[in-house]
Design an enzyme around this catalytic site. Structure first.
Site, PDB file in Angstrom:
ATOM      1  N   CYS A 245       0.861  -1.188   0.000  1.00 18.60           N
ATOM      2  CA  CYS A 245       0.000   0.000   0.000  1.00 18.60           C
ATOM      3  C   CYS A 245       0.897   1.237   0.000  1.00 18.60           C
ATOM      4  O   CYS A 245       1.518   1.563   1.021  1.00 18.60           O
ATOM      5  CB  CYS A 245      -0.936  -0.006   1.205  1.00 18.60           C
ATOM      6  SG  CYS A 245      -1.953   1.480   1.255  1.00 18.60           S
ATOM      7  N   ASP A 317      -6.256   3.595  -4.943  1.00 19.72           N
ATOM      8  CA  ASP A 317      -6.735   3.618  -3.555  1.00 19.72           C
ATOM      9  C   ASP A 317      -7.474   4.918  -3.344  1.00 19.72           C
ATOM     10  O   ASP A 317      -7.887   5.556  -4.300  1.00 19.72           O
ATOM     11  CB  ASP A 317      -5.545   3.411  -2.620  1.00 19.72           C
ATOM     12  CG  ASP A 317      -5.930   2.767  -1.310  1.00 19.72           C
ATOM     13  OD1 ASP A 317      -7.126   2.531  -1.101  1.00 19.72           O
ATOM     14  OD2 ASP A 317      -5.042   2.520  -0.495  1.00 19.72           O
ATOM     15  N   HIS A 318      -7.612   5.301  -2.094  1.00 21.07           N
ATOM     16  CA  HIS A 318      -8.424   6.473  -1.759  1.00 21.07           C
ATOM     17  C   HIS A 318      -8.335   7.561  -2.815  1.00 21.07           C
ATOM     18  O   HIS A 318      -7.247   7.983  -3.183  1.00 21.07           O
ATOM     19  CB  HIS A 318      -7.948   7.079  -0.440  1.00 21.07           C
ATOM     20  CG  HIS A 318      -7.854   6.067   0.651  1.00 21.07           C
ATOM     21  ND1 HIS A 318      -7.220   6.325   1.836  1.00 21.07           N
ATOM     22  CD2 HIS A 318      -8.305   4.799   0.734  1.00 21.07           C
ATOM     23  CE1 HIS A 318      -7.305   5.257   2.610  1.00 21.07           C
ATOM     24  NE2 HIS A 318      -7.949   4.313   1.959  1.00 21.07           N
ATOM     25  N   TYR A 331     -13.630   6.600  -1.187  1.00 24.56           N
ATOM     26  CA  TYR A 331     -14.015   5.527  -2.105  1.00 24.56           C
ATOM     27  C   TYR A 331     -15.116   5.924  -3.078  1.00 24.56           C
ATOM     28  O   TYR A 331     -16.001   5.136  -3.381  1.00 24.56           O
ATOM     29  CB  TYR A 331     -14.387   4.269  -1.310  1.00 24.56           C
ATOM     30  CG  TYR A 331     -13.174   3.603  -0.700  1.00 24.56           C
ATOM     31  CD1 TYR A 331     -12.367   2.790  -1.478  1.00 24.56           C
ATOM     32  CD2 TYR A 331     -12.813   3.815   0.630  1.00 24.56           C
ATOM     33  CE1 TYR A 331     -11.238   2.179  -0.947  1.00 24.56           C
ATOM     34  CE2 TYR A 331     -11.686   3.216   1.174  1.00 24.56           C
ATOM     35  CZ  TYR A 331     -10.908   2.392   0.375  1.00 24.56           C
ATOM     36  OH  TYR A 331      -9.782   1.797   0.893  1.00 24.56           O
TER      37      TYR A 331
HETATM   38  C1  DNO Z   1      -8.352   1.814   4.093  1.00 24.43           C
HETATM   39  C2  DNO Z   1      -7.871   0.462   3.832  1.00 24.43           C
HETATM   40  C3  DNO Z   1      -7.720  -0.352   5.083  1.00 24.43           C
HETATM   41  C4  DNO Z   1      -7.451  -1.802   4.717  1.00 24.43           C
HETATM   42  C5  DNO Z   1      -7.299  -2.701   5.911  1.00 24.43           C
HETATM   43  C6  DNO Z   1      -6.870  -4.065   5.482  1.00 24.43           C
HETATM   44  O1  DNO Z   1      -8.963   2.399   3.261  1.00 24.43           O
HETATM   45  O2  DNO Z   1      -6.740   0.448   3.062  1.00 24.43           O
HETATM   46  O3  DNO Z   1      -8.885  -0.261   5.826  1.00 24.43           O
HETATM   47  O4  DNO Z   1      -8.511  -2.279   3.961  1.00 24.43           O
HETATM   48  O5  DNO Z   1      -6.391  -2.211   6.805  1.00 24.43           O
HETATM   49  O6  DNO Z   1      -7.235  -4.979   6.469  1.00 24.43           O
END
Ligand code: DNO
Length: 356
Positions: A245, A317-318, A331
């Site tokens: 990540c 991601d976000h 999201y």
């Molecule tokens: C946030 C995500 C986290 C992720 C968890 C995995 O947006 O990246 O909540 O899903 O930490 O368990």
């Protein structure tokens, strides 16, 4: 690489599967059974039902995010073996449904932490941000109220009200748990699930802590290259891997993400790729995905993933909330779709060797 988007499930996520299906280059979704509490067993029928919904929309479930770990496993509580048995049963049900990628985290008490979910940016969009000064001045038991008041009525992953009601109890459970103990409990868990993961070729992908340092004095064991390598080396088997990540690791400017990617190589089972903008020490915000919008070099990150031969699921991601969209914070459809197209564009250029 297989491009995916996170989907929060029917009746919960305003971003529907039909919309996700229209994002160019999309392969599948990353989802979960949202009603499940950590420690609860997943039944094959429930998984099948979810799988069918996704397939009807012309997509596949590329992985689960997350099968959450009960705090008793994290703290080494006396009933951890029971919860591990449930976890193994859930993994078996998933594998029998042909779903073999599972993202999870080992963060104590709180999942990812932000201090603002809708910081206004100069272009009129909003984004999530983190300021250590706010954390230093808030009672951790009040964190849920802070998050809840800013989440537009959506429940954030990891911040479910049922869990937050037990916040005092949760903090008590972690008393006396330092980094070494937390690490040992993770290794105990990994060794216990190893046979089922090896039997079904399940890939477990631990998610880095977010932000990548200790919050509220709680221990953190998934924050940098050294710690990630310690985890994958502690139980040396192909099932034991990582969710790369970039936003979580990138919260700490000292983390060199391309170097981490090269260090982990085939231990990366899943990638969350997003940018982050460092404002001052301990203060960052989630920028648009483009390199020039934040502090990370997205080209170098994609190039490193390409160079190690990463072929697993990857997701933007976000995103920010743009064009008036109301969604689970981080999201929305629009900014993540822009992010996905950008990452796909970088990849095409890398593949065609247009870029040096
Ligand atoms: C946030 C995500 C986290 C992720 C968890 C995995 O947006 O990246 O909540 O899903 O930490 O368990």
């Amino acid at each position: 690489m297989k491009f995916t988007m996170r989907w929060f499930g029917p009746g919960f996520d305003p971003v529907t599967l039909d919309k996700i299906r229209q994002v160019p280059g999309i392969y599948g979704v990353i989802t979960t059974l949202y009603g499940k509490q950590p420690g609860e067993e997943w039944k094959i029928e429930e998984i099948q039902e979810l799988k069918e919904k996704v397939q009807e929309a012309g997509l596949v479930i590329a992985g689960i995010e997350s099968v959450n770990i009960h705090d008793s496993i994290k703290t080494g509580g006396k009933d951890r073996d029971m919860y591990i048995e449930n976890y193994i049963a859930s993994l078996t049900a998933l594998a029998r449904s042909d779903i073999k990628l599972v993202c999870y985290n080992f963060m104590p008490v709180f999942d990812w932490t932000r201090t603002d979910l809708a910081k206004k940016l100069p272009d009129g969009s909003t984004t999530m941000s983190y300021d250590q000064k706010i954390i230093d001045n808030i009672d951790p038991e009040k964190m849920f109220e802070l998050i809840d008041s800013k989440s537009d009525g959506f429940i954030l992953p990891g911040w479910e009200p049922a869990r937050m009601e037990k916040i005092k109890e949760l903090f008590q459970m972690y008393q006396g748990i330092d980094e070494q103990k937390l690490f040992n409990n993770l290794v105990y868990f990994l060794n216990a699930i190893k046979p089922v993961c090896e039997q079904y070729e399940i890939k477990m992908a631990i998610h880095p802590d977010d932000p990548g340092w200790s919050v509220f004095g709680l221990p953190r064991i998934v924050t940098d290259k050294r710690k990630l390598l310690d985890i994958v080396n502690a139980v040396d088997s192909s099932f034991n891997g990582v969710t790369l990540c970039t936003g979580s690791l990138g919260s700490n400017p000292l983390n060199d993400i391309p170097d981490i990617i090269h260090g982990l190589k085939n231990k990366i089972h899943f990638a969350h790729v997003r940018n982050v903008k460092h404002n001052s020490p301990g203060n960052f915000e989630e920028s648009a995905h483009l390199s020039r919008e934040g502090s990370l070099d997205m080209y170098k990150i994609m190039k490193a993933l390409y160079d190690i031969g990463f072929e697993g699921p990857i997701r933007p991601d976000h995103g920010r909330n743009i064009w008036g969209e109301v969604s689970v914070p981080g999201y929305g459809l629009y900014d993540r779709a822009l992010g996905l197209c950008y990452l796909n564009g970088l990849l095409e250029a890398i593949e065609k060797r247009v870029l040096p």
